[in-house]
Design an enzyme around this catalytic site. Sequence first.
Site, PDB file in Angstrom:
ATOM      1  N   ASP A 175      35.430  38.902  50.528  1.00 50.63           N
ATOM      2  CA  ASP A 175      35.209  40.251  51.255  1.00 50.63           C
ATOM      3  C   ASP A 175      35.037  40.181  52.726  1.00 50.63           C
ATOM      4  OD1 ASP A 175      35.365  43.269  51.301  1.00 50.63           O
ATOM      5  OD2 ASP A 175      36.034  43.098  49.392  1.00 50.63           O
ATOM      6  N   HIS A 229      32.483  46.772  53.592  1.00 49.77           N
ATOM      7  CA  HIS A 229      32.961  47.021  52.245  1.00 49.77           C
ATOM      8  C   HIS A 229      32.666  46.036  51.482  1.00 49.77           C
ATOM      9  CE1 HIS A 229      36.573  46.209  49.842  1.00 49.77           C
ATOM     10  NE2 HIS A 229      36.917  47.520  49.813  1.00 49.77           N
ATOM     11  N   SER A 430      39.665  48.984  44.868  1.00 48.66           N
ATOM     12  CA  SER A 430      38.539  48.104  45.354  1.00 48.66           C
ATOM     13  C   SER A 430      37.451  48.379  44.506  1.00 48.66           C
ATOM     14  CB  SER A 430      38.100  48.037  47.093  1.00 48.66           C
ATOM     15  OG  SER A 430      39.194  47.601  47.753  1.00 48.66           O
TER      16      SER A 430
END
Length: 712
Positions: A175, A229, A430
């Site tokens: 990520d 994120h 996600s």
Amino acid sequence: MCFQLQLSLSRTVSSLFSRGRGFYIVLVFGFVLSLNGWLQAQHSDMTAAYVDPALTTQTGALSVLVTADDSAVAAAAIDAVGGAVTSDLWLINAVGATISAEALGQLAAMPSVHSVVQNKQVTTSSTFHKQHSAADLKKPGQETDLAWPVAKDVGADELHNLGFTGRGIGVAVIDSGITFYKKLVEQTDGEVVFDYEGQFDFSEDESCSRQIDGYCFQKSKDARDLFGHGSHIAGIIGNGFQDSASGAYLGIAPDATIISFRALTEQGVGSYEQIIEALQAVTVVHKKYNIRIVNLSLSATATVPYFVDPLNRAVEALWAQGFVVVAAAGNEGPNAETITTPGNDPYIITVGGLNTRTTAGDFSDDVLPNWSATGPTADGFIKPDVLAPGSSIVSFMYNAEDDAEASAYLAVNHPDYALSEDLFSMSGTSMATAVTSGVVALMLQANPDLTPDEVKFRLMTSARPAIAAEELAYNLLQQGAGRIWAPDAVLGDFPADVAANTGMDILQDLAHGADDEEDFAYHYQGPIQRVKTADDNILYYAEADDGTLYALGVADAQRVWLSREAAEPLLASFAERLAVDENVLSWAGGESSEAGTKVWAGGGYAWAGGGYAWSGGGYAWSGGGYAWSGGGYAWSGGGYAWSGGGYAWAGSTSAITTISSTTWVEEEIDIEVVEDDATPDEKTVPDEEPASPDTADQASHRTFLPALFSTP
């Protein structure tokens, strides 16, 4: 003859023949043209490489991934056309490279080259919803210490009480990185937030404090995530904090070991090349951290078949080596055919999202949100495999006024969703993917010898579909097997040696490319076919061994799902288009409810007794019957069609595709908000505790569909 001129000739020739014929026209120039709008350029005595259609419209310098007999051969081919190699992608016998557009045809004609695919950008699969403001999450009467315990929505809290916390299981989070902030540790009296081992860096702005096995590595205290994120994803998987109201852990697997592989920039964007480099590193360093799970909360548009796409081939390589790969379905929903890469891969676990309305443990108001992508994939597979909570998920993201330089981009630019200096609310597939990775960690702690196929089978078999009026509320292409339920996935009684992907040989699939008809026989087309009416309504159907056709869902010309009431009158037209008796076409798709409809009754029902061949591994392959053999099961009615065995992909030809966290979207959801001056008796509280999974109602198993693809 230039490549562009060959393309033009291909289109001219293709117009002379009907779709569905699988043969080549050999021209005096010694090139072979395929039928379906683009060229498989080759000399008469050699096979041409598969070329991503997205590349054929571009000019100037191209960023590509080139697959050959091995990466050294691919590198030599790049050198021969005057290109520059940018990475060694040995995992998939490929290299990353830059070449000129003019060199594309020459490269494709080389006998050692198997495919040339665009090096796509990759992004995350998350979004925001207007529901998720701090004010909503601080409503009176819902005291949760700013965080909703998503563990209760999948039953993970029940397993925590039994000692299953993911201890000893490593999870690779590929990520934007993970930041372990000193201030957060100080605020918690030095407690460890989660077991974070550190970060391998493959981003464009990498910086190294040390090398491990030749890879750039930072210890957890030095690692960074300027986008935010990756930190959010890691917190969902392994957060060790407990909710003050319920006592539930906020992480699904609070004792799992988290290892970060940073491949996205501070804007949340990366590339196929970087993601594949990170996947390679997982295979090298996994023993040091006992990495068993790879979390990919990432998305890109599918432009080539799964068995050509380099990222798909990379995740399959890890799956074949024993890693459980969990990927996002994408946030392009709610319409049909919106699954993104790598979630479109048939082997791995693909996760769609649920909106649980921030009522932890209560299924009665849960819905399929309008952002969760639905199937089938362009290759005809049923996706997503399962659903998991993905809406209003609270996790870590740093946003300090006195430390703006280190604060996450998402938190700084979306302050309404920052619930505190370290907590942030976000939604998307996600988040649902991270929840599922956490459940898989619990499964592997309890049963460490499970193979990836066995994990997938148990996760799907124990999932709970949405039910409405004794029917599936969402069809299989919307909800897959249903919502995951951790207690059954971990502790359920499953048949021995039964697994998903039955009848599919992943090693043979990986060993063959797309060079010729013989190669295509080793790949698989999904069982879902489609046909259109004159006004472009689309039927998605599957054929059983006895010849019966089962309608799994109907969408309009814009691929908006139609309800059963609206779809059934169209079956006669579809039967006519298929040239079959109307009685041969049976409805098996349930209600196909519109996204946002409340449909989970009580807590859902589990599949049992086979149902849609769950006992056979889920959509099991019977002797390879659905392999690519002359285009026998090719999609009809245009779009995404294989040209009758001619092997030309007619999917997206967009030159600009991204793979990232999934698309950001906004959603209006009806949420009852109590007025600030309401008395305690007027505050909204649940009428009763949600039903226990042990109740007779929830233990009642329902079978809705015939065993279309059961093994003999």
